[in-house]
Design a protein around this motif. Structure first.
Motif, PDB file in Angstrom:
ATOM      1  N   ALA A 188       0.856  -1.188   0.000  1.00  0.00           N
ATOM      2  CA  ALA A 188       0.000   0.000   0.000  1.00  0.00           C
ATOM      3  C   ALA A 188       0.889   1.233   0.000  1.00  0.00           C
ATOM      4  O   ALA A 188       2.004   1.210   0.535  1.00  0.00           O
ATOM      5  CB  ALA A 188      -0.914   0.013   1.221  1.00  0.00           C
ATOM      6  N   MET A 189       0.375   2.316  -0.605  1.00  0.00           N
ATOM      7  CA  MET A 189       1.134   3.568  -0.684  1.00  0.00           C
ATOM      8  C   MET A 189       0.244   4.727  -0.296  1.00  0.00           C
ATOM      9  O   MET A 189      -0.878   4.868  -0.783  1.00  0.00           O
ATOM     10  CB  MET A 189       1.682   3.778  -2.099  1.00  0.00           C
ATOM     11  CG  MET A 189       2.426   5.096  -2.276  1.00  0.00           C
ATOM     12  SD  MET A 189       2.975   5.349  -3.994  1.00  0.00           S
ATOM     13  CE  MET A 189       4.386   4.252  -4.010  1.00  0.00           C
TER      14      MET A 189
ATOM     15  N   LYS B 297      -2.102   6.713 -14.784  1.00  0.00           N
ATOM     16  CA  LYS B 297      -0.973   7.056 -15.644  1.00  0.00           C
ATOM     17  C   LYS B 297       0.057   5.936 -15.667  1.00  0.00           C
ATOM     18  O   LYS B 297       0.600   5.590 -16.732  1.00  0.00           O
ATOM     19  CB  LYS B 297      -0.329   8.353 -15.159  1.00  0.00           C
ATOM     20  CG  LYS B 297       0.776   8.874 -16.076  1.00  0.00           C
ATOM     21  CD  LYS B 297       0.238   9.289 -17.434  1.00  0.00           C
ATOM     22  CE  LYS B 297       1.317   9.935 -18.299  1.00  0.00           C
ATOM     23  NZ  LYS B 297       0.781  10.349 -19.623  1.00  0.00           N
ATOM     24  N   THR B 298       0.320   5.343 -14.524  1.00  0.00           N
ATOM     25  CA  THR B 298       1.288   4.250 -14.441  1.00  0.00           C
ATOM     26  C   THR B 298       0.832   3.053 -15.259  1.00  0.00           C
ATOM     27  O   THR B 298       1.615   2.444 -16.002  1.00  0.00           O
ATOM     28  CB  THR B 298       1.506   3.841 -12.973  1.00  0.00           C
ATOM     29  OG1 THR B 298       2.018   4.960 -12.240  1.00  0.00           O
ATOM     30  CG2 THR B 298       2.466   2.669 -12.851  1.00  0.00           C
TER      31      THR B 298
ATOM     32  N   LEU C 198      -3.274   3.687  -2.006  1.00  0.00           N
ATOM     33  CA  LEU C 198      -3.349   2.864  -3.207  1.00  0.00           C
ATOM     34  C   LEU C 198      -2.739   1.519  -2.877  1.00  0.00           C
ATOM     35  O   LEU C 198      -1.661   1.449  -2.281  1.00  0.00           O
ATOM     36  CB  LEU C 198      -2.569   3.541  -4.338  1.00  0.00           C
ATOM     37  CG  LEU C 198      -2.533   2.822  -5.686  1.00  0.00           C
ATOM     38  CD1 LEU C 198      -3.923   2.789  -6.315  1.00  0.00           C
ATOM     39  CD2 LEU C 198      -1.534   3.511  -6.625  1.00  0.00           C
ATOM     40  N   VAL C 199      -3.419   0.440  -3.256  1.00  0.00           N
ATOM     41  CA  VAL C 199      -2.895  -0.901  -2.995  1.00  0.00           C
ATOM     42  C   VAL C 199      -2.756  -1.663  -4.306  1.00  0.00           C
ATOM     43  O   VAL C 199      -3.486  -1.426  -5.272  1.00  0.00           O
ATOM     44  CB  VAL C 199      -3.799  -1.700  -2.029  1.00  0.00           C
ATOM     45  CG1 VAL C 199      -3.894  -1.031  -0.676  1.00  0.00           C
ATOM     46  CG2 VAL C 199      -5.191  -1.925  -2.613  1.00  0.00           C
ATOM     47  N   GLY C 200      -1.803  -2.579  -4.324  1.00  0.00           N
ATOM     48  CA  GLY C 200      -1.567  -3.398  -5.511  1.00  0.00           C
ATOM     49  C   GLY C 200      -0.312  -4.228  -5.308  1.00  0.00           C
ATOM     50  O   GLY C 200       0.176  -4.394  -4.181  1.00  0.00           O
TER      51      GLY C 200
ATOM     52  N   ILE D 283       3.097  -0.677  -7.256  1.00  0.00           N
ATOM     53  CA  ILE D 283       3.186   0.439  -6.298  1.00  0.00           C
ATOM     54  C   ILE D 283       4.516   1.167  -6.450  1.00  0.00           C
ATOM     55  O   ILE D 283       4.575   2.408  -6.402  1.00  0.00           O
ATOM     56  CB  ILE D 283       2.997  -0.075  -4.861  1.00  0.00           C
ATOM     57  CG1 ILE D 283       1.565  -0.610  -4.673  1.00  0.00           C
ATOM     58  CG2 ILE D 283       3.294   1.025  -3.854  1.00  0.00           C
ATOM     59  CD1 ILE D 283       0.462   0.408  -4.879  1.00  0.00           C
ATOM     60  N   ALA D 284       5.592   0.427  -6.668  1.00  0.00           N
ATOM     61  CA  ALA D 284       6.887   1.067  -6.872  1.00  0.00           C
ATOM     62  C   ALA D 284       6.877   1.945  -8.119  1.00  0.00           C
ATOM     63  O   ALA D 284       7.452   3.043  -8.131  1.00  0.00           O
ATOM     64  CB  ALA D 284       7.981   0.002  -6.975  1.00  0.00           C
ATOM     65  N   GLN D 285       6.217   1.475  -9.165  1.00  0.00           N
ATOM     66  CA  GLN D 285       6.122   2.250 -10.408  1.00  0.00           C
ATOM     67  C   GLN D 285       5.309   3.530 -10.216  1.00  0.00           C
ATOM     68  O   GLN D 285       5.550   4.529 -10.892  1.00  0.00           O
ATOM     69  CB  GLN D 285       5.493   1.401 -11.509  1.00  0.00           C
ATOM     70  CG  GLN D 285       6.382   0.262 -11.997  1.00  0.00           C
ATOM     71  CD  GLN D 285       5.654  -0.694 -12.925  1.00  0.00           C
ATOM     72  OE1 GLN D 285       4.423  -0.782 -12.925  1.00  0.00           O
ATOM     73  NE2 GLN D 285       6.411  -1.437 -13.722  1.00  0.00           N
TER      74      GLN D 285
END
Length: 346
Positions: A56-57, A71-72, A208-210, A215-217
């Motif tokens: 998560a971010m 966008k990512t 944001l989770v994934g 998430i790093a991107q």
């Protein structure tokens, strides 16, 4: 003078927020700095665990959160098409920022009255990078997409190699309808955004989770969109407190919303749509200015705020308002609610 009572979300005083933070054990954790630190880690790990996602971010706001995600996704697939509902928050409430700022292209589906279905996906003529679904879709009355439809959409995304993203600003309020956990719902999606300030009751913030790679991107776009904040400890502390204290209560808010929904259906002058979550719309014919004047007068008379001001419905000779149930709903009785609306529509 009696204090105003609120059925749903309300604006709190500075002192309210200061009291929450002063009484919180989370204030003992070291302060955050540019989205780093034990407070950030505690919140990100908690939300990742609840939704059973690898990572998560933290973001300052849902708008920037989802712009970064879209966008990512589109950059990675070299495809700028985003599938979304015409009344989704991304399209309707954000001034088309995904197009104006990010250079993405919307593929618009659905009607003004309901979420789109898997069948609607058959009308798409060109491959898209991402399919977005808002759970619930607020602007059509907090309506949720049927579970069977979500399963079909997941299958469609797999077959067409399309990223499946959830706008889960009110995901916390949706588990009651599906009778499934947050993790079970999130499992259908490749990524999801959740809010800290709606049902959770924090002062602000979004996550944001994934997958860890995804998430790093997204990190570079978080920075580019101005969400790399020097410090956000009020959002972190009140968000964690809200997860502890408000999240377990939300199913009871949905029960109360459905109870009020049934109650208001007894008033002949209005039409009330079904309550899938803790919110629903009420429709009525009338003069907007006059009705809102009456609404304001009754709010002062009863010391109650039960709904938002009335607005015109699109392409219809009707007005609508939103009714939501929140943390302080128990201060208001059903008898008061029925008397209030009977007087408003008499």
């Amino acid at each position: 003078m009696k204090s105003m009572r609120y059925l749903g979300m309300r604006h709190h005083s500075h002192q309210y927020w200061l009291n929450i933070m002063n009484q919180s054990a989370y204030k003992e954790l070291a302060n955050d700095n540019y989205n780093q630190g034990p407070l950030v880690a505690a919140l990100e790990n908690r939300v990742a665990h609840l939704l059973d996602k690898p990572k998560a971010m933290l973001f300052n706001k849902g708008t920037t959160c989802q712009l970064a995600a879209l966008k990512t996704i589109c950059q990675a697939s070299k495809n700028n098409r985003v599938i979304l509902h015409a009344k989704s928050h991304i399209a309707f409430d954000e001034q088309d920022a995904y197009q104006a700022l990010m250079g993405l292209e919307g593929v618009i589906l659905g009607t003004e009255a309901a979420p789109f279905t898997a069948r609607d996906l058959k009308s798409i003529k060109h491959k898209a990078a991402v399919l977005t679904v808002e759970l619930p879709l607020r602007r059509v009355g907090f309506k949720l997409t049927a579970w069977e439809e979500l399963l079909k959409m997941r299958q469609w995304c797999d077959e067409h190699q399309v990223h499946f993203h959830m706008d889960g600003a009110r995901l916390w309020e949706s588990t009651h309808f599906y009778q499934r956990s947050l993790a079970e719902i999130a499992a259908l999606f490749d990524s999801a955004y959740v809010s800290l300030y709606k049902g959770i009751g924090g002062i602000s913030g979004a996550l944001l989770v994934g997958s860890e790679t995804f998430i790093a991107q997204c990190s570079v776009w978080r920075d580019r969109l101005g969400s790399n904040m020097y410090s956000t400890f009020p959002a972190l502390i009140t968000g964690l407190e809200g997860i502890d204290k408000n999240l377990p209560k939300i199913p009871s808010w949905v029960d109360r919303a459905q109870e009020i929904n049934t109650l208001l259906n007894s008033i002949e002058a209005i039409k009330v749509n079904q309550a899938d979550t803790n919110g629903f719309q009420l429709h009525v014919k009338g003069n907007k200015t006059q009705l809102n004047q009456q609404l304001n007068q009754l709010q002062q008379q009863y010391n109650l705020v039960l709904c938002k001001p009335f607005e015109n419905m699109d392409n219809q000779d009707l007005l609508y308002t939103e009714i939501q149930v929140g943390a302080e709903h128990e201060k208001i009785s059903n008898e008061e609610i029925l008397a209030f609306f009977n007087q408003l529509f008499s």
